[in-house]
Write a protein that holds these residues in place. Sequence first.
Motif, PDB file in Angstrom:
ATOM      1  N   SER A 223       0.816  -1.226   0.000  1.00  0.00           N
ATOM      2  CA  SER A 223       0.000   0.000   0.000  1.00  0.00           C
ATOM      3  C   SER A 223       0.843   1.267   0.000  1.00  0.00           C
ATOM      4  CB  SER A 223      -0.910   0.012   1.228  1.00  0.00           C
ATOM      5  OG  SER A 223      -0.148   0.190   2.417  1.00  0.00           O
ATOM      6  N   LYS A 224       2.149   1.128   0.276  1.00  0.00           N
ATOM      7  CA  LYS A 224       3.047   2.271   0.422  1.00  0.00           C
ATOM      8  C   LYS A 224       2.535   3.241   1.493  1.00  0.00           C
ATOM      9  CE  LYS A 224       4.840   1.989  -4.287  1.00  0.00           C
ATOM     10  NZ  LYS A 224       5.084   2.698  -5.575  1.00  0.00           N
ATOM     11  N   LEU A 225       2.032   2.676   2.580  1.00  0.00           N
ATOM     12  CA  LEU A 225       1.549   3.469   3.707  1.00  0.00           C
ATOM     13  C   LEU A 225       2.649   4.393   4.212  1.00  0.00           C
ATOM     14  CD1 LEU A 225      -0.771   3.832   5.877  1.00  0.00           C
ATOM     15  CD2 LEU A 225       0.490   2.134   7.235  1.00  0.00           C
ATOM     16  N   ALA A 226       2.359   5.680   4.296  1.00  0.00           N
ATOM     17  CA  ALA A 226       3.323   6.653   4.823  1.00  0.00           C
ATOM     18  C   ALA A 226       3.249   6.628   6.349  1.00  0.00           C
ATOM     19  CB  ALA A 226       3.018   8.045   4.289  1.00  0.00           C
ATOM     20  N   ILE A 227       4.392   6.413   7.002  1.00  0.00           N
ATOM     21  CA  ILE A 227       4.429   6.209   8.452  1.00  0.00           C
ATOM     22  C   ILE A 227       5.384   7.209   9.092  1.00  0.00           C
ATOM     23  CG2 ILE A 227       4.910   4.578  10.309  1.00  0.00           C
ATOM     24  CD1 ILE A 227       4.528   2.334   8.196  1.00  0.00           C
ATOM     25  N   PHE A 245      11.594   0.958  20.207  1.00  0.00           N
ATOM     26  CA  PHE A 245      11.468  -0.470  19.912  1.00  0.00           C
ATOM     27  C   PHE A 245      10.724  -0.675  18.596  1.00  0.00           C
ATOM     28  CE2 PHE A 245       9.297  -4.569  20.254  1.00  0.00           C
ATOM     29  CZ  PHE A 245      10.325  -5.414  20.615  1.00  0.00           C
ATOM     30  N   LEU A 246       9.615   0.044  18.413  1.00  0.00           N
ATOM     31  CA  LEU A 246       8.847  -0.071  17.174  1.00  0.00           C
ATOM     32  C   LEU A 246       9.690   0.349  15.974  1.00  0.00           C
ATOM     33  CD1 LEU A 246       6.207  -0.555  15.618  1.00  0.00           C
ATOM     34  CD2 LEU A 246       5.579   1.820  16.162  1.00  0.00           C
ATOM     35  N   HIS A 247      10.438   1.430  16.125  1.00  0.00           N
ATOM     36  CA  HIS A 247      11.333   1.875  15.055  1.00  0.00           C
ATOM     37  C   HIS A 247      12.303   0.764  14.669  1.00  0.00           C
ATOM     38  CE1 HIS A 247      14.674   3.826  13.060  1.00  0.00           C
ATOM     39  NE2 HIS A 247      15.439   3.717  14.128  1.00  0.00           N
ATOM     40  N   ARG A 248      12.871   0.092  15.650  1.00  0.00           N
ATOM     41  CA  ARG A 248      13.846  -0.964  15.359  1.00  0.00           C
ATOM     42  C   ARG A 248      13.176  -2.148  14.661  1.00  0.00           C
ATOM     43  NH1 ARG A 248      18.583  -1.274  19.814  1.00  0.00           N
ATOM     44  NH2 ARG A 248      18.991   0.952  19.972  1.00  0.00           N
ATOM     45  N   VAL A 249      11.959  -2.488  15.072  1.00  0.00           N
ATOM     46  CA  VAL A 249      11.239  -3.580  14.408  1.00  0.00           C
ATOM     47  C   VAL A 249      10.971  -3.217  12.948  1.00  0.00           C
ATOM     48  CG1 VAL A 249       9.046  -4.848  14.332  1.00  0.00           C
ATOM     49  CG2 VAL A 249      10.222  -4.519  16.520  1.00  0.00           C
ATOM     50  N   MET A 250      10.531  -1.979  12.700  1.00  0.00           N
ATOM     51  CA  MET A 250      10.273  -1.568  11.318  1.00  0.00           C
ATOM     52  C   MET A 250      11.560  -1.550  10.512  1.00  0.00           C
ATOM     53  SD  MET A 250       7.144   1.185  11.291  1.00  0.00           S
ATOM     54  CE  MET A 250       7.749   2.348  12.512  1.00  0.00           C
ATOM     55  N   TRP A 251      12.645  -1.099  11.118  1.00  0.00           N
ATOM     56  CA  TRP A 251      13.932  -1.092  10.436  1.00  0.00           C
ATOM     57  C   TRP A 251      14.340  -2.516  10.061  1.00  0.00           C
ATOM     58  CZ3 TRP A 251      17.660   2.452   8.852  1.00  0.00           C
ATOM     59  CH2 TRP A 251      18.915   1.926   8.541  1.00  0.00           C
ATOM     60  N   PRO A 256       9.532   1.145   5.416  1.00  0.00           N
ATOM     61  CA  PRO A 256       9.930   2.563   5.376  1.00  0.00           C
ATOM     62  C   PRO A 256       9.094   3.413   6.338  1.00  0.00           C
ATOM     63  CG  PRO A 256       9.643   1.678   3.159  1.00  0.00           C
ATOM     64  CD  PRO A 256       9.082   0.661   4.099  1.00  0.00           C
ATOM     65  N   HIS A 257       9.766   4.338   7.002  1.00  0.00           N
ATOM     66  CA  HIS A 257       9.078   5.221   7.933  1.00  0.00           C
ATOM     67  C   HIS A 257      10.002   6.381   8.273  1.00  0.00           C
ATOM     68  CE1 HIS A 257      11.587   2.614  10.416  1.00  0.00           C
ATOM     69  NE2 HIS A 257      11.529   3.510  11.389  1.00  0.00           N
ATOM     70  N   GLU A 258       9.428   7.406   8.867  1.00  0.00           N
ATOM     71  CA  GLU A 258      10.225   8.512   9.410  1.00  0.00           C
ATOM     72  C   GLU A 258      10.120   8.465  10.923  1.00  0.00           C
ATOM     73  OE1 GLU A 258      10.487  13.394   9.059  1.00  0.00           O
ATOM     74  OE2 GLU A 258       9.983  12.178   7.308  1.00  0.00           O
ATOM     75  N   TYR A 259      11.276   8.563  11.586  1.00  0.00           N
ATOM     76  CA  TYR A 259      11.314   8.456  13.046  1.00  0.00           C
ATOM     77  C   TYR A 259      12.067   9.643  13.619  1.00  0.00           C
ATOM     78  CZ  TYR A 259      13.020   6.814  17.621  1.00  0.00           C
ATOM     79  OH  TYR A 259      13.322   6.707  18.951  1.00  0.00           O
ATOM     80  N   ARG A 260      11.499  10.251  14.654  1.00  0.00           N
ATOM     81  CA  ARG A 260      12.147  11.367  15.329  1.00  0.00           C
ATOM     82  C   ARG A 260      12.137  11.153  16.839  1.00  0.00           C
ATOM     83  NH1 ARG A 260      10.351  16.995  12.274  1.00  0.00           N
ATOM     84  NH2 ARG A 260      10.685  16.247  10.128  1.00  0.00           N
ATOM     85  N   LEU A 261      13.307  11.244  17.427  1.00  0.00           N
ATOM     86  CA  LEU A 261      13.448  11.277  18.880  1.00  0.00           C
ATOM     87  C   LEU A 261      13.707  12.735  19.235  1.00  0.00           C
ATOM     88  CD1 LEU A 261      13.636   9.653  21.532  1.00  0.00           C
ATOM     89  CD2 LEU A 261      16.101   9.467  21.116  1.00  0.00           C
ATOM     90  N   VAL A 262      12.713  13.371  19.839  1.00  0.00           N
ATOM     91  CA  VAL A 262      12.763  14.821  20.049  1.00  0.00           C
ATOM     92  C   VAL A 262      13.557  15.125  21.315  1.00  0.00           C
ATOM     93  CG1 VAL A 262      11.416  16.934  20.231  1.00  0.00           C
ATOM     94  CG2 VAL A 262      10.518  14.985  18.934  1.00  0.00           C
ATOM     95  N   ARG A 263      14.682  15.779  21.140  1.00  0.00           N
ATOM     96  CA  ARG A 263      15.590  16.048  22.251  1.00  0.00           C
ATOM     97  C   ARG A 263      14.962  17.023  23.248  1.00  0.00           C
ATOM     98  NH1 ARG A 263      19.771  19.782  23.431  1.00  0.00           N
ATOM     99  NH2 ARG A 263      21.481  18.870  24.644  1.00  0.00           N
TER     100      ARG A 263
END
Length: 329
Positions: A223-227, A245-251, A256-263
């Motif tokens: 589906s090319k879901l944008a995440i 953890f979810l980011h690592r599973v997707m990786w 494909p996804h965009e991940y941000r850890l907000v400092r």
Amino acid sequence: MLKAVLGLMLALGLAGAAQAASKLETIELASKLVPSPVKVAVLLPDGYQPSQKLPLILMLHGGGGDEGFLTQMRPIVEAAWAANEVAPAVVVTPNVQRSLYMDYKDGSQRWETFLVTEMIPELRRRYGLSAERSKTVVTGISMGGLGSLRLGFDHPQVFGGLAALEAGIEPALSFEDVKMRNRFQRNDAFFKTIFGDPVDRDLWKRSNPANMVIANRQAILASKLAIYIEVGDLDMFHLDEGVEFLHRVMWDHGVPHEYRLVRGADHLGRTMQPRMRDALKFLDREVLRPSPPDDSFADRKAAIDRLRRSMGVPDDEPRPPFPSTSPAR
């Protein structure tokens, strides 16, 4: 108490945000699937007309919240509209109580089914909205971030994209591995209400976003879901551990996804305004008004591709996984 605290934090964070000529109304929907009637807040953009076939943005509230969440988010959405950061759309927040956006084990409440099979079709009919998945996206905060993941991963044929902010998820693939530090705001009685008594481990697994990524990977990719997922590194509920953890599973599974850890960001507060606007901008550029592919570096990329192949690295060599999908801490 939690609702009051989050409301105050949001109010502090949104002080001074822009105002625009939108219209906010509340409707009620009857259903046999969930406690009825369901209150649904609806934000209509300036100049709204049913004939416009506008997109639908589901904006899901967190635990202890209700449809009033959209009143709190309204200045952020209006500011994004004013800056042309997101396309005009009808923004909707249903009051799902503290349901985790799930169908309960005992069948007494079926929130996911209600949202997808009853509410969305009714909103499209009532407000003349586009029925295209490229014009249907979901976002939310905390429990609403969890709901965004569940709806998007379970129904990629309905949603073109999701943006989950500080999602209320645990860093585990089985219920037995969930530590109290990652669920202290949800006691045993709460889990039993939704997942059964005793807790149905298989239902928890099927409903856990990290497991859903693994189980639904092919449909999500097709589906090319944008995440988009994000979280603050100082989250008071330790949700940074679940989102990481979810980011690592997707990786590891090539999703494909965009991940941000907000400092320096905690759970809500002053950082929420720019964070939600970033999420809306992602949904706009990836789904609602996608930009054409960037081919400005095509020649250089072709040269790098040739170099890679000459060094014996095939095009389809999989990326190396993280050492472990267990939390880093």
